[in-house]
Write a protein that holds these residues in place. Structure first.
Motif, PDB file in Angstrom:
ATOM      1  N   CYS A  86       7.444  22.720 -12.282  1.00 38.71           N
ATOM      2  CA  CYS A  86       8.349  22.947 -10.606  1.00 38.71           C
ATOM      3  C   CYS A  86       8.373  21.816 -10.292  1.00 38.71           C
ATOM      4  CB  CYS A  86       7.534  23.988 -10.105  1.00 38.71           C
ATOM      5  SG  CYS A  86       7.058  25.559 -10.691  1.00 38.71           S
ATOM      6  N   PHE A  87       6.831  20.745  -9.722  1.00 40.00           N
ATOM      7  CA  PHE A  87       7.184  19.634  -9.502  1.00 40.00           C
ATOM      8  C   PHE A  87       8.111  18.523  -9.595  1.00 40.00           C
ATOM      9  CE2 PHE A  87       2.028  20.618  -9.315  1.00 40.00           C
ATOM     10  CZ  PHE A  87       2.714  21.151  -8.135  1.00 40.00           C
ATOM     11  N   ALA A  88       8.667  18.517 -11.034  1.00 40.88           N
ATOM     12  CA  ALA A  88       9.861  17.608 -11.919  1.00 40.88           C
ATOM     13  C   ALA A  88      11.165  18.603 -10.981  1.00 40.88           C
ATOM     14  CB  ALA A  88       9.953  17.601 -13.412  1.00 40.88           C
ATOM     15  N   ALA A  89      11.255  19.623 -11.488  1.00 42.08           N
ATOM     16  CA  ALA A  89      12.384  20.228 -10.717  1.00 42.08           C
ATOM     17  C   ALA A  89      13.186  20.262  -9.640  1.00 42.08           C
ATOM     18  CB  ALA A  89      12.124  21.698 -11.142  1.00 42.08           C
ATOM     19  N   ALA A  90      11.974  20.384  -8.416  1.00 41.34           N
ATOM     20  CA  ALA A  90      11.757  19.887  -7.118  1.00 41.34           C
ATOM     21  C   ALA A  90      12.300  18.350  -6.713  1.00 41.34           C
ATOM     22  CB  ALA A  90      10.858  19.860  -6.667  1.00 41.34           C
ATOM     23  N   GLY A  91      11.697  17.301  -7.610  1.00 44.51           N
ATOM     24  CA  GLY A  91      13.096  15.978  -7.088  1.00 44.51           C
ATOM     25  C   GLY A  91      14.683  16.105  -7.372  1.00 44.51           C
ATOM     26  N   THR A  92      15.028  16.421  -9.309  1.00 45.45           N
ATOM     27  CA  THR A  92      15.793  16.563  -9.731  1.00 45.45           C
ATOM     28  C   THR A  92      17.012  17.191  -8.689  1.00 45.45           C
ATOM     29  OG1 THR A  92      14.742  17.054 -11.721  1.00 45.45           O
ATOM     30  CG2 THR A  92      17.183  17.436 -12.006  1.00 45.45           C
ATOM     31  N   VAL A  93      15.893  18.590  -8.426  1.00 43.11           N
ATOM     32  CA  VAL A  93      17.351  18.890  -7.613  1.00 43.11           C
ATOM     33  C   VAL A  93      17.765  18.330  -6.302  1.00 43.11           C
ATOM     34  CG1 VAL A  93      17.643  21.042  -5.784  1.00 43.11           C
ATOM     35  CG2 VAL A  93      16.524  21.577  -8.136  1.00 43.11           C
ATOM     36  N   PHE A  94      17.058  17.575  -5.724  1.00 42.76           N
ATOM     37  CA  PHE A  94      17.361  16.594  -4.607  1.00 42.76           C
ATOM     38  C   PHE A  94      18.215  15.546  -4.647  1.00 42.76           C
ATOM     39  CE2 PHE A  94      16.475  13.233  -1.443  1.00 42.76           C
ATOM     40  CZ  PHE A  94      16.406  13.343  -0.363  1.00 42.76           C
ATOM     41  N   ILE A  95      18.124  15.136  -6.447  1.00 42.34           N
ATOM     42  CA  ILE A  95      19.076  14.183  -6.536  1.00 42.34           C
ATOM     43  C   ILE A  95      19.812  14.467  -6.535  1.00 42.34           C
ATOM     44  CG2 ILE A  95      19.528  12.903  -7.835  1.00 42.34           C
ATOM     45  CD1 ILE A  95      16.948  11.868  -8.371  1.00 42.34           C
ATOM     46  N   MET A  96      20.128  16.010  -7.139  1.00 44.13           N
ATOM     47  CA  MET A  96      21.523  16.027  -8.014  1.00 44.13           C
ATOM     48  C   MET A  96      22.319  16.952  -6.967  1.00 44.13           C
ATOM     49  SD  MET A  96      20.758  18.691 -10.899  1.00 44.13           S
ATOM     50  CE  MET A  96      22.669  18.602 -11.204  1.00 44.13           C
ATOM     51  N   GLY A  97      21.499  17.067  -5.608  1.00 46.50           N
ATOM     52  CA  GLY A  97      21.976  17.763  -3.958  1.00 46.50           C
ATOM     53  C   GLY A  97      23.223  16.643  -3.186  1.00 46.50           C
ATOM     54  N   ILE A  98      22.362  14.680  -3.264  1.00 47.98           N
ATOM     55  CA  ILE A  98      24.032  14.339  -2.909  1.00 47.98           C
ATOM     56  C   ILE A  98      24.615  13.947  -3.107  1.00 47.98           C
ATOM     57  CG2 ILE A  98      23.535  11.882  -2.855  1.00 47.98           C
ATOM     58  CD1 ILE A  98      20.382  11.569  -3.282  1.00 47.98           C
ATOM     59  N   PRO A  99      25.295  14.227  -4.098  1.00 42.99           N
ATOM     60  CA  PRO A  99      26.993  14.148  -4.593  1.00 42.99           C
ATOM     61  C   PRO A  99      27.449  15.054  -3.359  1.00 42.99           C
ATOM     62  CG  PRO A  99      25.933  13.565  -6.737  1.00 42.99           C
ATOM     63  CD  PRO A  99      24.857  14.192  -5.647  1.00 42.99           C
ATOM     64  N   SER A 100      27.300  16.064  -3.126  1.00 45.16           N
ATOM     65  CA  SER A 100      27.749  17.081  -2.635  1.00 45.16           C
ATOM     66  C   SER A 100      27.923  17.075  -1.089  1.00 45.16           C
ATOM     67  CB  SER A 100      27.133  18.636  -2.514  1.00 45.16           C
ATOM     68  OG  SER A 100      26.653  18.909  -3.738  1.00 45.16           O
ATOM     69  N   VAL A 101      26.930  16.293  -0.983  1.00 42.87           N
ATOM     70  CA  VAL A 101      26.313  15.787   1.098  1.00 42.87           C
ATOM     71  C   VAL A 101      27.547  14.720   1.072  1.00 42.87           C
ATOM     72  CG1 VAL A 101      24.344  14.729   2.689  1.00 42.87           C
ATOM     73  CG2 VAL A 101      24.131  16.281   0.876  1.00 42.87           C
ATOM     74  N   ILE A 102      27.640  14.067   0.684  1.00 38.41           N
ATOM     75  CA  ILE A 102      28.401  12.806  -0.105  1.00 38.41           C
ATOM     76  C   ILE A 102      30.391  12.283   0.364  1.00 38.41           C
ATOM     77  CG2 ILE A 102      29.245  10.040  -1.108  1.00 38.41           C
ATOM     78  CD1 ILE A 102      25.939  10.133  -1.704  1.00 38.41           C
ATOM     79  N   ILE A 103      30.174  14.283  -0.284  1.00 40.52           N
ATOM     80  CA  ILE A 103      31.512  14.494  -0.646  1.00 40.52           C
ATOM     81  C   ILE A 103      32.407  14.786   0.747  1.00 40.52           C
ATOM     82  CG2 ILE A 103      33.114  15.274  -1.997  1.00 40.52           C
ATOM     83  CD1 ILE A 103      31.673  15.386  -4.283  1.00 40.52           C
ATOM     84  N   GLY A 104      31.260  15.554   1.309  1.00 40.85           N
ATOM     85  CA  GLY A 104      31.679  16.763   2.066  1.00 40.85           C
ATOM     86  C   GLY A 104      31.790  15.862   2.987  1.00 40.85           C
ATOM     87  N   ALA A 105      30.892  14.872   3.824  1.00 35.14           N
ATOM     88  CA  ALA A 105      30.607  13.306   4.772  1.00 35.14           C
ATOM     89  C   ALA A 105      32.274  12.502   4.942  1.00 35.14           C
ATOM     90  CB  ALA A 105      29.587  12.882   4.972  1.00 35.14           C
ATOM     91  N   VAL A 106      32.927  12.191   3.858  1.00 32.64           N
ATOM     92  CA  VAL A 106      33.732  11.747   3.905  1.00 32.64           C
ATOM     93  C   VAL A 106      34.900  12.377   3.532  1.00 32.64           C
ATOM     94  CG1 VAL A 106      34.944  10.101   1.646  1.00 32.64           C
ATOM     95  CG2 VAL A 106      33.301   9.821   1.331  1.00 32.64           C
ATOM     96  N   ALA A 107      34.844  13.249   3.491  1.00 31.16           N
ATOM     97  CA  ALA A 107      36.187  14.417   3.361  1.00 31.16           C
ATOM     98  C   ALA A 107      36.232  14.713   4.973  1.00 31.16           C
ATOM     99  CB  ALA A 107      35.947  15.769   2.354  1.00 31.16           C
ATOM    100  N   ALA A 108      34.492  14.945   5.494  1.00 30.44           N
ATOM    101  CA  ALA A 108      35.083  15.158   7.343  1.00 30.44           C
ATOM    102  C   ALA A 108      36.052  14.029   7.897  1.00 30.44           C
ATOM    103  CB  ALA A 108      33.545  15.296   7.580  1.00 30.44           C
ATOM    104  N   SER A 109      35.399  12.860   7.352  1.00 29.79           N
ATOM    105  CA  SER A 109      36.237  11.808   7.375  1.00 29.79           C
ATOM    106  C   SER A 109      37.656  11.543   7.482  1.00 29.79           C
ATOM    107  CB  SER A 109      34.918  10.457   7.639  1.00 29.79           C
ATOM    108  OG  SER A 109      34.283  10.751   8.158  1.00 29.79           O
ATOM    109  N   ALA A 110      38.245  11.568   6.491  1.00 24.43           N
ATOM    110  CA  ALA A 110      39.306  11.394   6.071  1.00 24.43           C
ATOM    111  C   ALA A 110      40.768  12.179   7.039  1.00 24.43           C
ATOM    112  CB  ALA A 110      39.465  12.001   5.000  1.00 24.43           C
ATOM    113  N   ASP A 111      41.663  11.262   7.181  1.00 20.44           N
ATOM    114  CA  ASP A 111      42.629  11.941   8.048  1.00 20.44           C
ATOM    115  C   ASP A 111      43.890  11.945   6.568  1.00 20.44           C
ATOM    116  OD1 ASP A 111      45.124  11.210   8.654  1.00 20.44           O
ATOM    117  OD2 ASP A 111      45.354   9.812   8.845  1.00 20.44           O
TER     118      ASP A 111
END
Length: 505
Positions: free
Chosen positions: A237-262
């Motif tokens: 459980c403890f290891a999975a919690a950190g793994t989930v956080f790391i795996m969520g980073i790419p989606s956040v970055i892609i969403g932020a970049v897409a919001a800034s695109a022309d």
């Protein structure tokens, strides 16, 4: 839009790889069944309690206060503690919201995958849904938890690698510049919102729903209960919690970049997705229009992997609860192990077909799933807290808490389904003719349910034990069978203390 043949071929190859791994794992499951001294159906449901930490980390999250009590008593499903404490009838009422939520979740993720594939590959949404569902159903049908766990490793590794590979291409797209970012932030339709203090209750409610509501899903406890010891379950459980956080980073970055695109510099053109009401499709749109074709294929593969990873867990989850807590204990108490295994397989098939059929519907499926998630948080989660951490709760308290949680949630209204609220909490607003609650009403319903379960259980026990309430009023026979229940409090043998040293990586 023409079908992207190379991309389609790549996705088909990925599906075949997953299917082969699932079939291989099913053969491994059969070997374990032959050497299993206990119930062979447990090999299908919890992998014979032999899933290692590494495999478990890739298959579940959460469980800080639930892993040890669930695993130490060697339960098989999330509903086992309810069945041993309250009996079959009340357990069936808890299965209903869990089963409905699972079926609707299958429909939602399949519908999302169909929409993504139609955008990137130009493939029919219906065909995408059918193929993806068929692959997940086949290997889950054949191998149970072994197939689910081992395919999850490949799927989640692929998600992690492919999503991170997409990020440089999204960031370096010609449509993403400092000027475009500045323009989007100064535009009246900026994607960046604001956090107002008046909205704090709503945000807190949503956060707690997401953080704690998942603890009422059987898919979580399959991984906890498949561990070889309580210590391994907690480490996972403890290891999975950190793994989930790391795996969520790419989606956040892609969403932020897409919001800034022309978007005017892409084939998508203007107006941007936000103004077209397609912000919910931003991931496939960003992959399609801000990255090269081969990169977008990697992205669609990651989405497909995520869908199958979720779907197979849900299929086995529903099948396990029905087989273990309804069929085996109520419908066919003398069922053989072979019969139970086939019941699990048929249940996997039926749940998969039901979810797949609903995936062809409209957006109302998503609305119903959101509501069913609320029910798990407001009704099932408080029951789980009490049955695991309060020894003296009884059926009367559980039934009262069930009714209170359900009633408070229903009277709070649901804008998504067009249900007006009867109870208006502080901070409510009327927006476009629809009343919306900004008070944490879901959490209030959940806490009220917990308090009601504990209070009513204590009062009823006090009344019967001190003969303030006639014994003839014990309609459920809770206190007449008190001695038997105390003997059955731990229906399954606890793991030995030395097993804490048996944690495997």
């Amino acid at each position: 839009m023409a079908v992207d043949v190379p991309g389609l071929v790549a996705v088909v190859v990925f599906y075949l790889v997953i299917l082969v791994i699932g079939i291989w794992a099913s053969r491994k499951s059969k070997k374990v069944e032959k050497t299993c001294a206990g119930n062979k159906s447990e090999v299908t449901i919890v992998g014979g309690r032999n899933i290692s930490v590494l495999v478990g980390v890739f298959t579940m999250t959460g469980g800080l206060f639930f892993a040890k009590p669930m695993r130490s008593k060697r339960y098989v499903t999330m509903l086992d503690p309810f069945q041993h404490r309250y009996g079959n009838m009340f357990t069936a009422t808890l299965l209903l919201p869990a089963l409905v939520s699972d079926i609707l979740w299958v429909a939602c993720i399949l519908a999302a995958l169909g929409g993504t594939m139609s955008i990137i590959l130009g493939l029919s949404s219906a065909l995408s849904i059918v193929i993806s569902a068929a692959v997940s159903i086949i290997y889950t049908f054949l191998g149970g938890l072994y197939s689910v766990a081992y395919t999850d490793i490949i799927q989640l590794c692929f998600i992690f690698v492919s999503m991170w590979l997409c990020i440089p291409f999204v960031i370096l797209s010609p449509a993403v510049t400092e000027n475009s970012a500045h323009l989007n932030q100064t535009n009246d339709n900026s994607w960046t919102g604001q956090l107002e203090l008046a909205d704090a209750g709503k945000w807190a409610d949503d956060m707690l729903l997401l953080a704690l509501g998942g603890l009422a899903y059987q898919a979580l406890y399959q991984r906890i209960l498949s561990a070889s010891s309580s210590a391994q379950a907690q480490v996972t459980c403890f290891a999975a919690a950190g793994t989930v956080f790391i795996m969520g980073i790419p989606s956040v970055i892609i969403g932020a970049v897409a919001a800034s695109a022309d978007w005017n510099q892409t084939a998508y053109g203007l107006p941007p997705p936000f103004e077209r009401g397609e912000a919910g499709k931003i991931l496939p749109l960003a992959l399609q229009y801000l990255t090269p074709p081969w990169v977008s294929v990697l992205g669609i593969g990651s989405v497909a992997a995520a869908v199958m990873s979720s779907m197979d867990s849900v299929l086995l989850s529903s099948a396990s609860m029905f087989t273990q807590n309804i069929y085996k204990t109520t419908l066919r108490k003398q069922a053989t192990e072979r019969e139970l295994q086939w019941v699990i397989r048929v249940s996997v098939l039926l749940v998969g077909l039901a979810g797949t059929g609903l995936a062809f519907g409209d957006n109302s499926v998503l609305a119903f799933w959101l509501v069913s998630s609320d029910l798990l948080y407001c009704v099932v989660f408080p029951q789980l807290i009490c049955v695991l951490h309060y020894r003296y709760v009884n059926t009367y308290g559980a039934m009262s808490g069930y009714v209170v949680g359900l009633l408070l949630r229903g009277l709070s209204g649901e804008p998504v389904l067009g249900i007006p609220p009867v109870l208006l909490y502080p901070g409510w607003r009327e927006e476009n003719g629809v009343i919306r609650q900004y008070f944490p009403y879901r959490t209030l319903a959940m806490l009220s349910s917990v308090i009601c379960i504990i209070t009513v259980s204590w009062l009823v026990e006090l009344g019967f034990c001190h003969q303030l309430i006639p014994q003839s009023w014990d309609l459920l026979g809770v206190f007449e069978e008190k001695t038997d229940e105390e003997e059955d409090e731990e229906p399954l043998p606890r793991e030995k203390k030395s097993s804490i040293l048996n944690t495997k990586f």
